[in-house]
Design an enzyme around this catalytic site. Structure first.
Site, mmCIF file in Angstrom:
data_model
loop_
_atom_site.group_PDB
_atom_site.id
_atom_site.type_symbol
_atom_site.label_atom_id
_atom_site.label_comp_id
_atom_site.label_asym_id
_atom_site.label_seq_id
_atom_site.Cartn_x
_atom_site.Cartn_y
_atom_site.Cartn_z
ATOM 1 N N HIS A 68 -1.937 -8.022 -1.514
ATOM 2 C CA HIS A 68 -2.336 -7.134 -2.616
ATOM 3 C C HIS A 68 -1.518 -7.447 -3.852
ATOM 4 O O HIS A 68 -0.304 -7.268 -3.876
ATOM 5 C CB HIS A 68 -2.112 -5.674 -2.214
ATOM 6 C CG HIS A 68 -2.646 -4.683 -3.207
ATOM 7 N ND1 HIS A 68 -3.984 -4.497 -3.424
ATOM 8 C CD2 HIS A 68 -2.022 -3.819 -4.041
ATOM 9 C CE1 HIS A 68 -4.169 -3.559 -4.337
ATOM 10 N NE2 HIS A 68 -2.989 -3.138 -4.745
ATOM 11 N N HIS A 73 -1.670 -7.305 -8.350
ATOM 12 C CA HIS A 73 -2.215 -7.166 -9.692
ATOM 13 C C HIS A 73 -1.362 -8.092 -10.555
ATOM 14 O O HIS A 73 -0.260 -7.735 -10.966
ATOM 15 C CB HIS A 73 -2.108 -5.734 -10.198
ATOM 16 C CG HIS A 73 -2.780 -4.719 -9.325
ATOM 17 N ND1 HIS A 73 -4.147 -4.643 -9.205
ATOM 18 C CD2 HIS A 73 -2.275 -3.736 -8.525
ATOM 19 C CE1 HIS A 73 -4.458 -3.641 -8.383
ATOM 20 N NE2 HIS A 73 -3.336 -3.085 -7.960
ATOM 21 N N ARG A 86 1.459 4.534 -15.346
ATOM 22 C CA ARG A 86 0.095 4.026 -15.466
ATOM 23 C C ARG A 86 -0.334 3.906 -16.927
ATOM 24 O O ARG A 86 -1.073 2.984 -17.297
ATOM 25 C CB ARG A 86 -0.881 4.923 -14.693
ATOM 26 C CG ARG A 86 -2.258 4.305 -14.542
ATOM 27 C CD ARG A 86 -3.177 5.139 -13.689
ATOM 28 N NE ARG A 86 -3.637 6.325 -14.378
ATOM 29 C CZ ARG A 86 -4.765 6.983 -14.083
ATOM 30 N NH1 ARG A 86 -5.522 6.560 -13.081
ATOM 31 N NH2 ARG A 86 -5.118 8.063 -14.736
ATOM 32 N N TYR A 142 -9.577 -5.911 -11.357
ATOM 33 C CA TYR A 142 -10.482 -4.974 -12.011
ATOM 34 C C TYR A 142 -10.482 -5.104 -13.537
ATOM 35 O O TYR A 142 -11.169 -4.351 -14.228
ATOM 36 C CB TYR A 142 -10.153 -3.522 -11.627
ATOM 37 C CG TYR A 142 -8.730 -3.096 -11.859
ATOM 38 C CD1 TYR A 142 -8.293 -2.717 -13.127
ATOM 39 C CD2 TYR A 142 -7.822 -3.041 -10.814
ATOM 40 C CE1 TYR A 142 -6.987 -2.305 -13.346
ATOM 41 C CE2 TYR A 142 -6.523 -2.638 -11.018
ATOM 42 C CZ TYR A 142 -6.102 -2.268 -12.277
ATOM 43 O OH TYR A 142 -4.807 -1.869 -12.496
ATOM 44 N N ARG A 157 -11.165 7.865 -6.195
ATOM 45 C CA ARG A 157 -11.175 8.479 -7.525
ATOM 46 C C ARG A 157 -12.077 7.699 -8.478
ATOM 47 O O ARG A 157 -12.671 8.274 -9.389
ATOM 48 C CB ARG A 157 -9.754 8.538 -8.100
ATOM 49 C CG ARG A 157 -8.806 9.498 -7.406
ATOM 50 C CD ARG A 157 -7.443 9.518 -8.060
ATOM 51 N NE ARG A 157 -6.727 8.254 -7.899
ATOM 52 C CZ ARG A 157 -6.589 7.342 -8.856
ATOM 53 N NH1 ARG A 157 -7.105 7.546 -10.043
ATOM 54 N NH2 ARG A 157 -5.913 6.225 -8.625
ATOM 55 N N HIS A 181 -7.548 0.953 -2.549
ATOM 56 C CA HIS A 181 -6.349 1.781 -2.676
ATOM 57 C C HIS A 181 -6.625 3.093 -1.955
ATOM 58 O O HIS A 181 -7.607 3.789 -2.265
ATOM 59 C CB HIS A 181 -6.071 2.119 -4.145
ATOM 60 C CG HIS A 181 -5.594 0.966 -4.976
ATOM 61 N ND1 HIS A 181 -6.146 0.673 -6.205
ATOM 62 C CD2 HIS A 181 -4.613 0.058 -4.790
ATOM 63 C CE1 HIS A 181 -5.521 -0.367 -6.742
ATOM 64 N NE2 HIS A 181 -4.593 -0.774 -5.883
ATOM 65 N N GLU A 238 -2.518 6.694 -1.959
ATOM 66 C CA GLU A 238 -1.234 6.269 -2.509
ATOM 67 C C GLU A 238 -0.441 7.454 -3.032
ATOM 68 O O GLU A 238 0.787 7.501 -2.915
ATOM 69 C CB GLU A 238 -1.457 5.262 -3.633
ATOM 70 C CG GLU A 238 -0.169 4.756 -4.266
ATOM 71 C CD GLU A 238 -0.399 3.730 -5.355
ATOM 72 O OE1 GLU A 238 0.600 3.183 -5.854
ATOM 73 O OE2 GLU A 238 -1.563 3.470 -5.697
ATOM 74 N N HIS A 274 -1.673 0.695 0.712
ATOM 75 C CA HIS A 274 -0.689 1.774 0.607
ATOM 76 C C HIS A 274 -0.791 2.715 1.805
ATOM 77 O O HIS A 274 0.115 2.768 2.617
ATOM 78 C CB HIS A 274 -0.796 2.556 -0.708
ATOM 79 C CG HIS A 274 -0.630 1.716 -1.925
ATOM 80 N ND1 HIS A 274 0.490 0.936 -2.125
ATOM 81 C CD2 HIS A 274 -1.445 1.505 -2.986
ATOM 82 C CE1 HIS A 274 0.367 0.293 -3.275
ATOM 83 N NE2 HIS A 274 -0.804 0.597 -3.800
ATOM 84 N N ASP A 309 1.803 -6.199 -4.861
ATOM 85 C CA ASP A 309 1.192 -5.183 -5.703
ATOM 86 C C ASP A 309 1.512 -5.373 -7.188
ATOM 87 O O ASP A 309 0.968 -6.251 -7.836
ATOM 88 C CB ASP A 309 1.611 -3.795 -5.218
ATOM 89 C CG ASP A 309 0.790 -2.678 -5.839
ATOM 90 O OD1 ASP A 309 -0.139 -2.969 -6.614
ATOM 91 O OD2 ASP A 309 1.068 -1.497 -5.563
#
Length: 434
Positions: free
Chosen positions: A54, A56, A77, A116, A201, A224, A227, A261, A312
């Site tokens: 995983h 990003h 975030r 994404y 979500r 995900h 988490e 996670h 991650d």
């Protein structure tokens, strides 16, 4: 035909001395212990390549830049979204090239990129709709790492909430349009395409089966999952299910799914994941960095789930650190030692099947020829038993990396990307100057 002579090698049956590994067309064709020294000499302990389940890649530009104020996952975030808004295909390629080179130097030979960041600002598609994914493909090719693009469906800013201005870059507008765009990606040597549901979500419940069905059965699907406690609370309020329960209800929870996670699970969630033989990818260094919590790794493995590890946010890129953290974090949670055997830890660290490379991860005939050799005479590893390397070594101890039979790292230096640290410094500084 290539030959690699390993001073010591961790074979499926245990650690052996003087192992000659012969390779043709990227696959191991022979493994011979107690063999004469011929071919490329690999001094130290040779392991199967590690799998980064995983990543990003663009989060690497946040390293060392989120510590100025006390905050939460959600305030972190916001800064991450600010960074995402600055990237385009060219800058993403340059940054990812450095990130993937760092991964190889740390012992990873494959990576699952949870991707994404699809479109231009405002959500406008690029002239080539997969330009950002193609930038990652090229970056991984030049860095010499196997890449599975886990192209991610991201449709909402929260349950019942439309995407905000930054999140519009992530969204294709519908699950059907997401699937159509992804179908145009073509695999090649070293590059495979899987899928991902960003989270419960970000993908409405009725779109979960659409995403699941759009990913070929022989390719992985990731999500995900649980988490943050807030995710569980929002999911239960909206749907009456935990996130894991919602996947079970819609038939998405199966053996090819990997839950990333899986930190805040109920006992029933653990049972669902175990019964499905699902994968669970822990990302301990990021989970620490974000204050997520400690997931129930031992309980999940005992229930029948498969464990893997990932970097991650790339706040730390170190295959050994992530792998041993399964044990060390579980010690903290349980107040007991010996939660995992070293064989279980190595299996988790080398689970390439979770990112679509089931033929990789063993030093055995027929397996993909991915070899990572660790120095056993550094200040960190000196005096350690070979089987203790998981607890003693770090990324700095990786001396040689072979991916599909090709040397990518020799004597601790990357052979394909000159001075990755300079590449990273230049690109990250440029992004924050925009």
């Amino acid at each position: 035909m290539k030959a690699f002579w390993c001073e010591r090698a961790w074979l499926p049956g245990g650690i052996a001395d003087g192992v000659l590994i012969e390779v043709a067309d990227g696959r191991i064709t022979a493994v011979t212990p107690d063999a004469p020294r011929v071919g490329t000499i690999l001094n130290g302990l040779t392991l199967p390549g590690f799998a980064n389940g995983h990543s990003h890649a663009f989060h690497r530009a946040l390293r060392g830049r989120t510590h100025h104020e006390r905050g939460t996952f959600w305030t972190w975030r916001v800064r991450m979204y600010n960074l995402a808004a600055r990237l385009d295909p060219d800058s993403y390629y340059r940054l990812a090239r450095g990130v993937y080179a760092e991964m190889v130097l740390a012992g990873y030979t494959s990576v699952g990129e949870f991707h994404y960041l699809h479109h231009a600002p405002g959500g406008k598609p690029y002239a080539s709709p997969n330009a950002m994914g193609e930038a990652l493909r090229e970056a991984a090719r030049e860095a010499g790492i196997r890449l599975t693009l886990l192209d991610t469906c991201y449709l909402a800013g929260g349950i019942g909430v439309p995407p905000d201005e930054v999140q519009q870059r992530f969204s294709d507008g519908s699950a059907e349009r997401w699937a159509e765009r992804v179908s145009a990606l073509e695999e090649d040597t070293g590059f495979r395409v899987g899928g991902a549901i960003h989270s419960v979500r970000a993908v409405p419940e009725y779109d979960l089966p659409t995403v699941d069905n759009a990913v070929p059965e022989n390719r992985p699907l990731h999500i995900h999952l649980s988490e943050q406690r807030a995710e569980n609370e929002q999911c239960e309020a909206a749907y009456g299910w935990t996130p894991a329960g919602l996947l079970w209800e819609y038939g998405v929870l199966d053996e090819r799914l990997t839950a990333v996670h899986a930190t805040h699970l109920t006992d029933q969630d653990v049972k669902w994941l175990g019964d499905a033989r699902a994968g669970v990818c822990f990302c301990p260094t990021t989970e620490r960095d974000l204050g997520d919590g400690i997931g129930p790794a031992r309980a999940l493995l005992d229930a029948g789930a498969r464990l893997g590890i990932g970097s991650d946010s790339n706040a730390v890129v170190d295959a050994f650190e992530e792998t041993r953290a399964l044990e060390l974090d579980d010690r903290l949670a349980s107040e007991q030692r010996g939660r995992f055997s070293v064989e279980e830890l190595l299996a988790a660290g080398t689970d390439h099947a979770a990112v679509g490379w089931p033929e990789v991860g063993r030093l055995a005939v027929g397996s993909g020829a991915d070899l990572v050799t660790v120095a056993m005479d550094s200040v960190r590893t000196a005096g350690a038993e070979p089987s203790g390397v998981v607890f003693a070594a770090g990324a700095a101890d990786v001396r040689s990396v072979v991916v599909a039979g090709r040397e990518v790292v020799r004597d601790g230096g990357h052979l394909l990307v000159e001075r990755p640290e300079t590449v990273l410094a230049k690109e990250i500084e440029a992004l924050w100057q925009l």
